[in-house]
Scaffold this motif. Structure first.
Motif, PDB file in Angstrom:
ATOM      1  N   SER A  41       4.235   7.438  -1.408  1.00  0.00           N
ATOM      2  CA  SER A  41       5.285   6.489  -1.812  1.00  0.00           C
ATOM      3  C   SER A  41       4.845   5.034  -1.601  1.00  0.00           C
ATOM      4  O   SER A  41       3.992   4.750  -0.775  1.00  0.00           O
ATOM      5  CB  SER A  41       6.566   6.765  -1.027  1.00  0.00           C
ATOM      6  N   PHE A  42       5.491   4.216  -2.454  1.00  0.00           N
ATOM      7  CA  PHE A  42       5.249   2.765  -2.380  1.00  0.00           C
ATOM      8  C   PHE A  42       6.572   2.052  -2.194  1.00  0.00           C
ATOM      9  O   PHE A  42       7.620   2.560  -2.591  1.00  0.00           O
ATOM     10  CB  PHE A  42       4.619   2.276  -3.695  1.00  0.00           C
ATOM     11  N   LYS A  43       6.501   0.856  -1.661  1.00  0.00           N
ATOM     12  CA  LYS A  43       7.661  -0.005  -1.692  1.00  0.00           C
ATOM     13  C   LYS A  43       7.678  -0.722  -3.051  1.00  0.00           C
ATOM     14  O   LYS A  43       6.645  -0.873  -3.696  1.00  0.00           O
ATOM     15  CB  LYS A  43       7.597  -1.022  -0.559  1.00  0.00           C
ATOM     16  N   VAL A  44       8.909  -1.126  -3.453  1.00  0.00           N
ATOM     17  CA  VAL A  44       9.008  -1.788  -4.774  1.00  0.00           C
ATOM     18  C   VAL A  44       9.719  -3.124  -4.627  1.00  0.00           C
ATOM     19  O   VAL A  44      10.474  -3.353  -3.684  1.00  0.00           O
ATOM     20  CB  VAL A  44       9.767  -0.901  -5.793  1.00  0.00           C
ATOM     21  N   SER A  45       9.510  -3.965  -5.601  1.00  0.00           N
ATOM     22  CA  SER A  45      10.237  -5.243  -5.729  1.00  0.00           C
ATOM     23  C   SER A  45      10.711  -5.380  -7.172  1.00  0.00           C
ATOM     24  O   SER A  45      10.016  -4.956  -8.103  1.00  0.00           O
ATOM     25  CB  SER A  45       9.320  -6.433  -5.402  1.00  0.00           C
ATOM     26  N   GLY A  46      11.905  -5.974  -7.342  1.00  0.00           N
ATOM     27  CA  GLY A  46      12.427  -6.143  -8.701  1.00  0.00           C
ATOM     28  C   GLY A  46      13.894  -6.537  -8.662  1.00  0.00           C
ATOM     29  O   GLY A  46      14.344  -7.188  -7.710  1.00  0.00           O
TER      30      GLY A  46
ATOM     31  N   GLU B  64       0.834  -1.201   0.000  1.00  0.00           N
ATOM     32  CA  GLU B  64       0.000   0.000   0.000  1.00  0.00           C
ATOM     33  C   GLU B  64       0.863   1.243   0.000  1.00  0.00           C
ATOM     34  O   GLU B  64       1.945   1.278   0.598  1.00  0.00           O
ATOM     35  CB  GLU B  64      -0.889  -0.007   1.247  1.00  0.00           C
ATOM     36  N   GLY B  65       0.399   2.251  -0.648  1.00  0.00           N
ATOM     37  CA  GLY B  65       1.147   3.511  -0.681  1.00  0.00           C
ATOM     38  C   GLY B  65       1.055   4.244   0.663  1.00  0.00           C
ATOM     39  O   GLY B  65       0.120   4.058   1.434  1.00  0.00           O
ATOM     40  N   VAL B  66       2.063   5.041   0.906  1.00  0.00           N
ATOM     41  CA  VAL B  66       2.095   5.800   2.172  1.00  0.00           C
ATOM     42  C   VAL B  66       2.212   7.285   1.840  1.00  0.00           C
ATOM     43  O   VAL B  66       3.053   7.687   1.024  1.00  0.00           O
ATOM     44  CB  VAL B  66       3.295   5.362   3.040  1.00  0.00           C
ATOM     45  N   PHE B  67       1.357   8.032   2.439  1.00  0.00           N
ATOM     46  CA  PHE B  67       1.422   9.482   2.214  1.00  0.00           C
ATOM     47  C   PHE B  67       2.122  10.105   3.429  1.00  0.00           C
ATOM     48  O   PHE B  67       1.694   9.952   4.550  1.00  0.00           O
ATOM     49  CB  PHE B  67       0.005  10.035   2.051  1.00  0.00           C
ATOM     50  N   SER B  68       3.210  10.779   3.169  1.00  0.00           N
ATOM     51  CA  SER B  68       3.944  11.392   4.262  1.00  0.00           C
ATOM     52  C   SER B  68       4.741  12.572   3.722  1.00  0.00           C
ATOM     53  O   SER B  68       5.362  12.457   2.648  1.00  0.00           O
ATOM     54  CB  SER B  68       4.894  10.349   4.896  1.00  0.00           C
ATOM     55  N   ASP B  69       4.725  13.613   4.439  1.00  0.00           N
ATOM     56  CA  ASP B  69       5.431  14.830   4.011  1.00  0.00           C
ATOM     57  C   ASP B  69       5.047  15.202   2.591  1.00  0.00           C
ATOM     58  O   ASP B  69       5.885  15.543   1.749  1.00  0.00           O
ATOM     59  CB  ASP B  69       6.946  14.645   4.105  1.00  0.00           C
ATOM     60  N   TYR B  70       3.797  15.104   2.389  1.00  0.00           N
ATOM     61  CA  TYR B  70       3.231  15.483   1.094  1.00  0.00           C
ATOM     62  C   TYR B  70       3.810  14.659  -0.050  1.00  0.00           C
ATOM     63  O   TYR B  70       3.918  15.096  -1.172  1.00  0.00           O
ATOM     64  CB  TYR B  70       3.429  16.993   0.823  1.00  0.00           C
ATOM     65  N   LYS B  71       4.206  13.447   0.331  1.00  0.00           N
ATOM     66  CA  LYS B  71       4.672  12.532  -0.705  1.00  0.00           C
ATOM     67  C   LYS B  71       3.896  11.215  -0.598  1.00  0.00           C
ATOM     68  O   LYS B  71       3.592  10.778   0.494  1.00  0.00           O
ATOM     69  CB  LYS B  71       6.165  12.229  -0.559  1.00  0.00           C
TER      70      LYS B  71
ATOM     71  N   GLU C 264      10.310  -5.651  -1.597  1.00  0.00           N
ATOM     72  CA  GLU C 264       9.743  -4.588  -0.753  1.00  0.00           C
ATOM     73  C   GLU C 264      10.828  -3.617  -0.315  1.00  0.00           C
ATOM     74  O   GLU C 264      11.064  -3.337   0.854  1.00  0.00           O
ATOM     75  CB  GLU C 264       9.038  -5.204   0.461  1.00  0.00           C
ATOM     76  N   SER C 265      11.538  -3.162  -1.317  1.00  0.00           N
ATOM     77  CA  SER C 265      12.557  -2.116  -1.164  1.00  0.00           C
ATOM     78  C   SER C 265      13.749  -2.540  -0.316  1.00  0.00           C
ATOM     79  O   SER C 265      14.521  -1.688   0.145  1.00  0.00           O
ATOM     80  CB  SER C 265      11.928  -0.842  -0.594  1.00  0.00           C
ATOM     81  N   GLU C 266      13.872  -3.846  -0.084  1.00  0.00           N
ATOM     82  CA  GLU C 266      15.037  -4.342   0.645  1.00  0.00           C
ATOM     83  C   GLU C 266      15.814  -5.283  -0.254  1.00  0.00           C
ATOM     84  O   GLU C 266      15.209  -6.073  -1.017  1.00  0.00           O
ATOM     85  CB  GLU C 266      14.582  -5.126   1.894  1.00  0.00           C
ATOM     86  N   ILE C 267      17.157  -5.221  -0.223  1.00  0.00           N
ATOM     87  CA  ILE C 267      17.968  -6.152  -1.007  1.00  0.00           C
ATOM     88  C   ILE C 267      17.771  -7.556  -0.453  1.00  0.00           C
ATOM     89  O   ILE C 267      17.943  -7.779   0.741  1.00  0.00           O
ATOM     90  CB  ILE C 267      19.442  -5.764  -0.973  1.00  0.00           C
ATOM     91  N   GLN C 268      17.416  -8.409  -1.333  1.00  0.00           N
ATOM     92  CA  GLN C 268      17.094  -9.766  -0.878  1.00  0.00           C
ATOM     93  C   GLN C 268      18.237 -10.738  -1.174  1.00  0.00           C
ATOM     94  O   GLN C 268      18.825 -11.326  -0.278  1.00  0.00           O
ATOM     95  CB  GLN C 268      15.821 -10.247  -1.592  1.00  0.00           C
ATOM     96  N   ASP C 269      18.560 -10.915  -2.497  1.00  0.00           N
ATOM     97  CA  ASP C 269      19.622 -11.853  -2.884  1.00  0.00           C
ATOM     98  C   ASP C 269      20.599 -11.167  -3.819  1.00  0.00           C
ATOM     99  O   ASP C 269      20.202 -10.367  -4.674  1.00  0.00           O
ATOM    100  CB  ASP C 269      19.016 -13.054  -3.627  1.00  0.00           C
ATOM    101  N   THR C 270      21.833 -11.541  -3.669  1.00  0.00           N
ATOM    102  CA  THR C 270      22.839 -11.042  -4.610  1.00  0.00           C
ATOM    103  C   THR C 270      22.885 -12.002  -5.795  1.00  0.00           C
ATOM    104  O   THR C 270      23.076 -13.217  -5.649  1.00  0.00           O
ATOM    105  CB  THR C 270      24.220 -10.994  -3.937  1.00  0.00           C
ATOM    106  N   LEU C 271      22.693 -11.464  -6.949  1.00  0.00           N
ATOM    107  CA  LEU C 271      22.634 -12.311  -8.138  1.00  0.00           C
ATOM    108  C   LEU C 271      23.948 -12.313  -8.887  1.00  0.00           C
ATOM    109  O   LEU C 271      24.265 -13.257  -9.609  1.00  0.00           O
ATOM    110  CB  LEU C 271      21.522 -11.825  -9.073  1.00  0.00           C
ATOM    111  N   LEU C 272      24.692 -11.241  -8.736  1.00  0.00           N
ATOM    112  CA  LEU C 272      25.955 -11.161  -9.463  1.00  0.00           C
ATOM    113  C   LEU C 272      26.880 -10.175  -8.766  1.00  0.00           C
ATOM    114  O   LEU C 272      26.437  -9.098  -8.334  1.00  0.00           O
ATOM    115  CB  LEU C 272      25.712 -10.693 -10.912  1.00  0.00           C
ATOM    116  N   VAL C 273      28.130 -10.569  -8.659  1.00  0.00           N
ATOM    117  CA  VAL C 273      29.166  -9.621  -8.207  1.00  0.00           C
ATOM    118  C   VAL C 273      30.301  -9.739  -9.201  1.00  0.00           C
ATOM    119  O   VAL C 273      30.801 -10.840  -9.465  1.00  0.00           O
ATOM    120  CB  VAL C 273      29.673  -9.960  -6.787  1.00  0.00           C
TER     121      VAL C 273
END
Lengths: 268, 656
Positions: B114-119, B105-112, B146-155
């Motif tokens: 925002s959503f969390k993302v995954s990808g 769900e989006g969050v409204f804060s400080d007149y913004k 959800e906007s957190e680094i989950q797995d490292t796919l390549l270094v």
């Protein structure tokens, strides 16, 4: 045909009545004479409808002490042109020369042989039946004859002959080569003319015979014929004879070959 | 130590000087839009004005606006961020790119709002100094949930080693990593390492380079270690050229082929190297991709493509000629085999004839097994790899050409037939080059194929003969049966009466006798020789039967022809009379019996003549009707020999 037969019989009866009416003599029958006649009947086809008839008779007989057929009697030589009108009528016209031999060759008062010319015409009516043939023949002869006596005179007579006969096959259904047949035959011969006073019935012939058809061209018959008839000068005397007859009937076709041979079917 | 302190002092002085000079200028931060890579990016950067010119100095960011479409919640992002110093790229620069979608769900804060993302995100970090790239690349790829680094796919890192001329590329993906060493020119160095735990066991590969050339490979899997030499030992002087090849798949493919020729027994390991190639390929792709993005920003290409040295052994004219001839032979062999195997008659024949099956199996073996070395050599010739092989020693080392090979033959039902031994090829290693031997080998196979084809032709022709014989015998039996039926149906008592004997019995006996004689023949050759004449004989008998059938009708025609209807003028009836009686009688008494005697005594060779004689007799009899035969009739009457009568009447009747 029926009319012709009726006419002929009426004529014969009238003549007989007339002759018996003129004489009171009783009829006499002579002893049987014996004869043998050998005949050759030839027909030569000249055209589709025309034939030439050539017939010969060789006749022998007994006379006095001369045995059965010991004496030369007659030789016939009969010719005619024959016209085939249709399958029911056949007409012939021709001439005959008969040679009469003497009855007593030792008698120098008699000529050994005397000719007898004739003119004759014949009308043969054919009645075909499925299994046999029936014929009515009328023959008229005009004859000039004389006795064997030296210096005898010629006399003229007419002969009126009617004959009825049949050919009936025995061993085959048709009259074809190889067929035996019986041939009942009866003929009455009447005569007329100035010498004929009371003897109009010259001869009555009853002649049953048996025949065999060798081929379409050759047929033989044989039979024994009984004849009787009035003597010319003595009408009350009746001559009687037994005549053994053997005949050969020959027919030849003188037409051109191609007219004789029918066309041949060589394909279906 | 003293020198280092002096250098540090100079550095501090220089920094202080510069700072002082820049500090005198006003640093301005500005934001706006910038057309970049065919898109409109948001830009924010620091700068100062020098003589009216804008000089980047300080933070620089370039962000691609996020546009979320209704069709898909995924969006792409691409951000550049870094530093300028007096208008030159400096310090660390980062490129962040990826694909993500908003979640939760989006969050409204400080007149913004925002959503969390995954990808997934790729982060490339390089270091510049004075506008020049320092070889210190780091590339990461990870998944974001959800906007957190989950797995490292390549270094992936590219950095200098302690040796300044040496660069090390380390690439890591889950389950595998690889270390690559090259010099600044991109030439491979030292030992490369690939380690994989993707499968159940550890799988290690090592590549050993010297002077830019791969010396050997080491493959370690579980407890097994295989060393494959890739440097070809040359026993004699052979002309070669050192060639530089880009270190791409083609290079490694050629190396593999060299390795396979060097170490045929290790070939099976080489073929399983695909994962290491894939990792190498991805490494290059990542570096190129990153370089391309920086090229868009800076206009400078910083990627150094790696290369390796390799020895190439150019073909001599003789070798080219031999290879062309080998290629031609191979093509002809394959065409012949393909055509033969595809032949429908042979396909059928192999099911019924083991010899044909044997040859077909042999042909298949020749194509799939025996021809394999030639195929491989020609494939490497076509793709260019063969030129890197020391052909004279390596080809025969890789391909063992046996003088005798036992080929197992198996029927469709799985029954084993006696094996075929393919032999007859021998060669002298001492006097011929490898390619000359391979050429001789190809010629040997070509000859073998021709021999097999000849043998097959023989079998097929034999088979065709036998099939043909079967067909002919079938036709013969059919005609025989037909004749029997015909004979029984059309030969009537009327005909028997004319002939004076049982014609049906005689002809049936004849048919049976001929067939019986034929059946007693011992072999196919004799039967082939007799069957067609016997079929002709049966055909002639058939015609003869029809002719005999017509005999009564023809007799009737003669009867009609020789009969004329005669009018009997005494009986006044029509009567039949035979004409030309001597001829007619001779027909019945001599000629007809003569003809039927011929039927009784006929043989196959005389059937046609007998048939012709019967026809001639009836035609002759009809012809005689049109002729004047009076003289003939007289002579015929005195004759009794039917042949002489026929000759006299000019009726063509051949004596049998």
């Amino acid at each position: 045909m029926t009319r012709i037969i009726f006419f002929t019989f009426s004529f014969v009866i009238c003549l007989g009545y007339q002759s018996f009416g003129q004489d009171d003599l009783m009829a006499e029958f002579e002893d049987f004479g014996t004869n043998v006649w050998l005949g050759s009947y030839n027909k030569f086809r000249l055209a589709d409808k025309w034939f030439w008839r050539a017939e010969f008779h060789y006749r022998r007989g007994g006379y006095g002490d001369t045995p059965f057929i010991g004496r030369m009697s007659q030789i016939y030589n009969r010719h005619a042109i024959n016209y085939f009108v249709n399958k029911n009528l056949n007409i012939s016209l021709g001439a005959v020369v008969r040679l009469d031999f003497t009855g007593d060759p030792q008698d120098d008062q008699l000529e050994y042989v005397v000719p007898e010319p004739r003119i004759w015409h014949e009308y043969l009516f054919v009645m075909p039946w499925p299994r046999f043939q029936m014929f009515h023949r009328i023959r008229i002869e005009h004859r000039w004859s004389r006795r064997n006596d030296i210096d005898s005179e010629w006399i003229y007579r007419d002969r009126w002959r009617y004959k009825f006969y049949m050919t009936i096959p025995i061993n085959k259904p048709q009259l074809v080569p190889g067929a035996w047949f019986i041939n009942p035959d009866i003929e009455i011969i009447m005569q007329s003319g100035s010498p004929v006073v009371n003897s109009p019935l010259e001869d009555l012939r009853i002649y049953p015979s048996v025949g065999y058809i060798v081929s379409p061209s050759i047929t033989y018959t044989a039979g024994l014929m009984y004849t009787t008839g009035q003597r010319l000068a003595r009408g009350h005397v009746y001559r009687q004879r037994w005549v053994a007859r053997i005949n050969a009937y020959v027919s030849l076709d003188f037409r051109k070959q191609e007219r004789k041979v029918p066309s041949i079917r060589t394909t279906d | 130590m003293v020198i280092r302190k002096i250098l540090l002092l100079l550095l501090v002085i220089t920094f202080a000087f510069n700072y002082t000079s820049i500090a005198q200028k006003e640093i301005i931060t500005t934001e706006g839009k910038k057309e970049f890579m065919a898109d409109e990016f948001n830009i924010k950067y620091d700068y100062y004005l020098s003589d009216g010119d804008t000089v980047f100095h300080g933070k620089y960011t370039l962000k691609k606006p996020v546009i979320e479409t209704e069709e898909s919640k995924y969006f792409e992002f691409l951000n550049f961020s870094g530093w300028y110093h007096k208008g030159k790229l400096d310090s660390i620069w980062e490129i962040s790119s990826g694909i993500a979608k908003s979640v939760g769900e989006g969050v409204f804060s400080d007149y913004k709002y925002s959503f969390k993302v995954s990808g997934t995100e790729m982060l490339a970090r390089v270091e510049f100094k004075e506008d020049s790239l320092i070889q210190n690349w780091n590339i990461f790829e990870w998944s974001i949930v959800e906007s957190e680094i989950q797995d490292t796919l390549l270094v992936l890192s590219l950095k200098e080693t302690s040796n300044e001329d040496e660069l090390c590329i380390h690439v890591y993906k889950p389950g595998e990593y690889m270390d690559i060493y090259v010099n600044r020119e991109g030439s491979p160095l030292g030992t490369w390492l690939y380690n994989s735990s993707l499968e159940d066991s550890i799988h290690i590969r090592k590549w050993f380079f010297e002077e830019g050339q791969l010396i050997k490979k080491e493959i370690i899997k579980s407890d097994t270690a295989v060393v494959i030499e890739t440097l070809q030992e040359v026993e004699v002087d052979i002309d070669f050229e050192i060639e530089k090849l880009a270190m791409d798949n083609e290079y490694f493919r050629i190396l593999d082929i060299i390795a396979m020729y060097n170490s045929p027994e290790g070939s099976r390991y080489i073929t399983k190297e695909r994962p290491s190639f894939e990792l190498l390929k991805e490494t290059k792709y990542r570096l190129l991709e990153t370089d391309d993005l920086f090229f868009q920003l800076t206009g400078k290409d910083n990627y150094i493509d790696g290369f390796a040295k390799i020895k190439r052994y150019p073909y001599s004219k003789e070798e080219k000629s031999l290879l062309d001839r080998i290629s031609k032979n191979k093509q002809e062999i394959e065409e012949k085999i393909d055509i033969t195997i595809a032949d429908p008659q042979i396909s059928i024949a192999k099911l019924s004839t083991n010899e044909v099956l044997r040859f077909i199996t042999l042909l298949s073996h020749l194509k799939e097994q025996t021809l394999m070395p030639i195929n491989e050599i020609l494939r490497h010739y076509d793709d260019g790899a063969l030129e890197y092989i020391v052909r004279d020693t390596r080809i025969l080392q890789k391909f063992e050409l046996k003088e005798a090979v036992e080929i197992q033959i198996e029927t469709e039902d799985g029954d084993e037939l006696s094996p075929y031994v393919l032999e007859g090829f021998s060669y002298d290693k001492g006097s011929l080059s490898s390619l000359a031997i391979i050429h001789a080998y190809s010629q040997f196979i070509a000859d073998k194929v021709s021999q097999i084809e000849d043998s097959l032709d023989y079998y097929i022709s034999e088979l065709k003969r036998e099939e043909n014989l079967v067909a002919l015998e079938s036709e013969l039996i059919k005609k025989y049966e037909n004749n029997k039926e015909l004979c029984e149906s059309i030969i009537t008592d009327q005909i028997n009466e004319v002939a004076g004997y049982d014609v049906q019995k005689v002809i049936l006996g004849f048919l049976d006798g001929e067939l019986s004689s034929y059946s007693k023949l011992e072999n196919v050759d004799k039967k082939m020789e007799k069957v067609e004449p016997l079929i002709d004989c049966m055909s002639n008998i058939e015609r003869l039967l029809y002719t005999i059938e017509n005999v009564p009708e023809n007799i009737q025609i003669v009867e009609d022809g020789y009969t004329r209807t005669v009018f009997n003028p005494y009986t006044f009836t029509n009567m039949d009379e035979k004409i030309k009686q001597p001829i007619y009688k001779a027909f019945h008494q001599n000629l007809l019996p003569y003809i039927f005697d011929q039927v009784k005594g006929m043989k196959c060779e005389s059937v046609r003549a007998v048939d012709r004689n019967i026809t001639n007799l009836f035609e002759g009899m009809v012809d005689l009707l049109k002729k004047d035969t009076k003289k003939l009739e007289r002579r015929v009457r005195r004759m009794s020999d039917p042949q002489k009568i026929a000759d006299l009447l000019e009726i063509k009747i051949d004596a049998n």
